[in-house]
Scaffold this motif. Structure first.
Motif, mmCIF file in Angstrom:
data_model
loop_
_atom_site.group_PDB
_atom_site.id
_atom_site.type_symbol
_atom_site.label_atom_id
_atom_site.label_comp_id
_atom_site.label_asym_id
_atom_site.label_seq_id
_atom_site.Cartn_x
_atom_site.Cartn_y
_atom_site.Cartn_z
ATOM 1 N N GLN A 363 0.892 -1.253 -0.111
ATOM 2 C CA GLN A 363 -0.026 0.039 0.187
ATOM 3 C C GLN A 363 0.714 1.382 0.014
ATOM 4 O OE1 GLN A 363 -3.081 0.070 3.091
ATOM 5 N NE2 GLN A 363 -3.811 1.741 2.309
ATOM 6 N N VAL A 364 2.016 1.233 0.842
ATOM 7 C CA VAL A 364 2.819 2.209 0.869
ATOM 8 C C VAL A 364 3.341 2.598 -0.732
ATOM 9 C CG1 VAL A 364 5.088 3.247 1.285
ATOM 10 C CG2 VAL A 364 3.762 2.164 3.053
ATOM 11 N N VAL A 365 3.818 1.487 -1.275
ATOM 12 C CA VAL A 365 4.260 1.920 -2.698
ATOM 13 C C VAL A 365 3.210 2.079 -3.720
ATOM 14 C CG1 VAL A 365 5.563 0.763 -4.844
ATOM 15 C CG2 VAL A 365 6.080 -0.019 -2.477
ATOM 16 N N MET A 366 2.138 1.609 -3.690
ATOM 17 C CA MET A 366 1.060 1.996 -4.584
ATOM 18 C C MET A 366 0.599 3.855 -4.087
ATOM 19 S SD MET A 366 0.266 -0.561 -6.328
ATOM 20 C CE MET A 366 -1.336 0.031 -7.230
ATOM 21 N N LEU A 368 2.354 6.041 -2.992
ATOM 22 C CA LEU A 368 3.554 7.201 -3.376
ATOM 23 C C LEU A 368 3.478 6.894 -4.815
ATOM 24 C CD1 LEU A 368 6.367 6.304 -0.620
ATOM 25 C CD2 LEU A 368 4.709 8.213 -0.700
ATOM 26 N N GLY A 369 3.327 5.883 -5.365
ATOM 27 C CA GLY A 369 3.267 6.000 -7.037
ATOM 28 C C GLY A 369 2.040 6.620 -7.678
ATOM 29 N N THR A 370 0.890 6.371 -6.861
ATOM 30 C CA THR A 370 -0.386 6.977 -7.283
ATOM 31 C C THR A 370 -0.040 8.548 -7.115
ATOM 32 O OG1 THR A 370 -1.761 5.409 -6.799
ATOM 33 C CG2 THR A 370 -2.817 7.327 -6.933
ATOM 34 N N ASN A 371 0.420 9.102 -5.997
ATOM 35 C CA ASN A 371 0.902 10.512 -5.975
ATOM 36 C C ASN A 371 1.871 10.942 -6.882
ATOM 37 O OD1 ASN A 371 -0.539 11.372 -3.505
ATOM 38 N ND2 ASN A 371 1.091 12.435 -2.939
ATOM 39 N N ALA A 372 2.743 10.217 -7.160
ATOM 40 C CA ALA A 372 3.396 10.584 -8.287
ATOM 41 C C ALA A 372 3.020 10.716 -9.657
ATOM 42 C CB ALA A 372 4.810 9.586 -8.389
ATOM 43 N N GLN A 379 1.909 16.686 -17.617
ATOM 44 C CA GLN A 379 2.988 16.972 -18.569
ATOM 45 C C GLN A 379 3.926 15.351 -18.757
ATOM 46 O OE1 GLN A 379 3.474 19.715 -20.125
ATOM 47 N NE2 GLN A 379 1.932 20.624 -18.831
ATOM 48 N N GLY A 380 3.306 14.333 -17.895
ATOM 49 C CA GLY A 380 4.297 13.258 -18.467
ATOM 50 C C GLY A 380 5.778 13.281 -17.424
ATOM 51 N N GLY A 381 6.535 12.298 -17.625
ATOM 52 C CA GLY A 381 7.766 12.175 -16.758
ATOM 53 C C GLY A 381 8.289 10.932 -16.302
ATOM 54 N N LEU A 382 9.206 10.913 -15.433
ATOM 55 C CA LEU A 382 9.732 9.707 -14.845
ATOM 56 C C LEU A 382 9.451 9.523 -13.575
ATOM 57 C CD1 LEU A 382 11.889 7.503 -15.400
ATOM 58 C CD2 LEU A 382 13.639 9.209 -14.808
ATOM 59 N N LEU A 383 9.073 7.908 -13.230
ATOM 60 C CA LEU A 383 8.799 7.642 -12.224
ATOM 61 C C LEU A 383 10.101 6.677 -11.719
ATOM 62 C CD1 LEU A 383 7.153 6.979 -9.294
ATOM 63 C CD2 LEU A 383 5.923 5.418 -10.796
ATOM 64 N N SER A 414 10.683 8.578 -6.483
ATOM 65 C CA SER A 414 10.740 10.081 -6.944
ATOM 66 C C SER A 414 9.879 10.240 -8.337
ATOM 67 C CB SER A 414 12.086 10.291 -7.164
ATOM 68 O OG SER A 414 13.127 9.932 -6.171
ATOM 69 N N ASP A 415 9.726 11.656 -8.512
ATOM 70 C CA ASP A 415 8.979 11.841 -9.693
ATOM 71 C C ASP A 415 9.688 13.250 -10.261
ATOM 72 O OD1 ASP A 415 7.239 14.285 -8.919
ATOM 73 O OD2 ASP A 415 6.609 13.000 -7.406
ATOM 74 N N THR A 416 8.990 13.541 -11.416
ATOM 75 C CA THR A 416 9.606 14.761 -12.039
ATOM 76 C C THR A 416 8.220 15.663 -12.407
ATOM 77 O OG1 THR A 416 9.326 13.758 -14.510
ATOM 78 C CG2 THR A 416 11.571 13.515 -13.470
ATOM 79 N N GLY A 417 7.337 15.457 -11.292
ATOM 80 C CA GLY A 417 6.465 16.534 -11.294
ATOM 81 C C GLY A 417 6.347 17.737 -11.060
#
Length: 621
Positions: A363-366, A368-372, A379-383, A414-417
């Protein structure tokens, strides 16, 4: 402590006549004849009394009394002054001075400034006058105390000195004078700044001294409402917490109902999948497919338990967790839902283990991934997701100050948002705080992540730069090398037997499934689709069964009541109770009732087999 009647008194006369009254220095005999109710006041040493009615919105609500032990202290010409002062006080209390009273007050100010100042000094609220250019002409002691400045510091200065900035000063002037032009009076909430820099909340009420000539200035009252605002904020916060608590209670109730029904569905899926695996021997492709179905069903079972744990209706169970596998599964799910404009890069080189709950880590990964994803969807980006082993020493970021030194597994998402504004960084993990538009977020995602990480004895460090991106570093304590090196327990083959079992479940599919699963273990099974049917079978021959396995939640009679009834008929009968979710029974209550085992649905064949042997062979368990 003495009380005097109002009827027949000078106060009553002033209120009824709505005029000021002077009680001059008269002989006691004349007072006794003309105004006997006033005699106790005279005997108390008061020689001269001046009264004026307090009137607001056409209603008299009291009187202003000026008393002096000096003979002839007040005269007839002081009555208009007292009436004007009374009108000013009445207007301040009622927050709406009448225009005629304002004119009389202006005249009174010109005639008796000394008298007005004496009244100003005892007023419980701030009273002042400003010119048409908003220069402070008069202020009372209360205003001086409110802002911590002397009268000399204020008089002749622009009222800007009272405000923390130009914005508040301009706002009050704009709103107040617009209200005065429209309705003759103005009321506005604002902030004043004290001499030592503190901000106080103030309610200002203003009216012109002369409605026909604005150049004569404006009188105002100032009420310090700082404590009231603080109390209102605290009450609002308490109400918000109460609503949140009620919401969580409702979620918990809903979760319990969903868990019971959904676990019954999962019990059928898991059970029939295990039966199909038995029959798929010789067909590796089918067996592989069935294993995948079973794996997904077990994940669903864990998610139901996670929902119950989140709603505080179940406890999480910790065990060794291979985090890299959990992250791989989570990223596979995320990849299926993310648009092609978002790339995923992963570095899961370490296979270190933690002691925790795999479903919670998932759930932590999901989350954080959803937040990213939300930060990059425009604009898209890198997760970027990585796992690494780190050593936390004595010096560490303040967010990790509570962690004891040692080895930790660091999960970085990390994200590039668009990044996070510094002003709201401190609120990231507050429950129900969200920057998403209404309907797109509950504000619980990061709060849940924070709760899970804290529950695992870990910490979170966040780095973010607006316009560049955000990085969440999650630190989880690694298992000791000795614990991590222990070989996994080999799954023992499900042990069977020849005993006779009475299996009871009101769901026909589960009743049939239970019969087939238990028969595959060698047991002789009688399957019943309800408690009354089971009671009828058992009553006919209590010695015909070696074990009762019953569902908990059933119509007509619950599983625990059925168990007690059958154990009363045949003391010592071994009983196992199965439940998808129930607030009515837990392990302790089950033991107190004499129930040998309590199994949570959905269960695996091996789990049931082990529970049966434990119930039938308690000494060998």
């Amino acid at each position: 402590g003495d009380e005097f009647p109002l009827a027949g008194s000078a106060t009553a006369m002033a209120v009824e006549s709505r005029r000021g009254i002077l009680i001059p220095t008269l002989a006691d005999e004349e007072i006794a004849t003309r105004l006997p109710v006033h005699l106790p006041v005279r005997r108390a040493g008061i020689k001269t009394t001046l009264l004026a009615p307090l009137i607001a919105r056409g209603e008299a609500f009291g009187a202003l009394l000026l008393m002096s032990a000096t003979p002839d202290q007040y005269a007839e010409q002081d009555i208009p002054t007292a009436e004007t002062v009374a009108a000013q006080i009445s207007g301040a209390v009622a927050n709406a001075l009448l225009l005629a009273e304002h004119r009389r007050m202006t005249e009174a100010l010109q005639k008796s400034e000394a008298s007005l100042r004496s009244i100003f000094s005892v007023a419980p609220i701030g009273i002042g006058v400003v010119s048409s250019e908003r220069i402070l002409i008069q202020v009372n002691d209360r205003i001086c105390r409110m802002v911590g400045r002397s009268r000399a510091e204020l008089l002749g200065r622009s009222s800007r000195i009272l405000y923390p900035d130009e914005g508040d000063f301009d706002y009050v002037g704009r709103v107040k004078y617009a209200q005065i032009r429209e309705s003759g009076a103005g009321t506005v909430e604002t902030r004043w700044q004290t001499a030592d820099g503190r901000l106080i909340d103030v309610l200002l009420s203003s009216t012109p001294l002369d409605p026909g000539d604005a150049s004569k200035g404006t009188t105002f009252t100032a009420l310090d409402i700082t404590e009231r605002k603080r109390s209102e904020a605290e009450r609002h916060a308490l109400e918000t917490r109460l609503r949140h608590a009620q919401k969580m209670e409702a979620i918990g109730t809903l979760a319990g109902g969903i868990a019971h029904d959904f676990n019954n569905i999962l019990a059928a899926i898991i059970g029939y999948t295990e039966l199909s695996k038995i029959e798929s021997v010789g067909s590796p492709v089918i067996a592989s497919n069935l294993n995948d179905i079973l794996k997904a069903a077990l994940r669903a079972r864990d998610l139901v338990r996670q929902i119950l744990m989140f709603s505080r209706q179940a406890q999480s169970e910790f065990g060794p967790v291979q985090v890299h596998r959990v992250v791989q599964e989570s990223l596979a799910l995320l990849k299926a839902t993310l648009p092609t404009t978002i790339r995923i890069r992963q570095d899961l080189s370490t296979q270190a283990k933690i002691l925790g709950d795999a479903t919670q880590v998932h759930q932590v990964v999901m989350n954080l991934g959803t937040n990213a994803f939300h930060a990059m969807r425009a604009q898209g980006g890198l997760l970027d997701v990585s796992l690494s082993e780190v050593l936390i020493a004595e010096k560490r970021p303040v967010e990790l100050d509570h962690l004891p030194p040692g080895r930790y597994l660091k999960l970085t998402v990390s994200d590039t948002g668009h990044g996070i504004e510094p002003a709201i960084m401190h609120r990231l993990f507050d429950p129900y705080f969200t920057t998403k538009p209404k309907g797109e977020g509950t504000g619980l995602g990061l709060a849940v992540v924070h709760g899970i990480v804290k529950h695992h004895g870990g910490g979170i460090h966040v780095l973010s730069q607006p316009g560049v991106g955000t990085s969440f570093d999650v630190y989880l304590p690694m298992m000791t090398e000795e614990a991590a090196a222990l070989p996994p327990l080999e799954e023992e083959p499900a042990a069977g037997g020849k005993e006779r079992i009475l299996f009871v479940d009101d769901e026909p599919a589960i009743a049939e499934l239970g019969r087939r699963l238990l028969e595959s273990l060698g047991y002789r099974v009688t399957s019943c689709k309800g408690a009354l049917e089971a009671l009828e079978h058992f009553s006919a021959d209590p010695q015909a069964f070696d074990l009762l396995i019953t569902d908990m939640t059933m119509p007509q009679m619950t599983g625990d009541r059925l168990a007690v009834t059958l154990m009363n008929i045949r003391p010592g009968l071994p009983v196992i109770v199965c439940t998808g979710f129930s607030e009515l029974i837990g392990p302790e209550r089950a033991r107190d009732m004499g129930i040998r085992a309590l199994i949570m649905k959905p269960f695996l064949k091996g789990e049931m087999a082990k529970a049966i042997r434990t119930a039938l062979d308690p000494m060998g368990a």
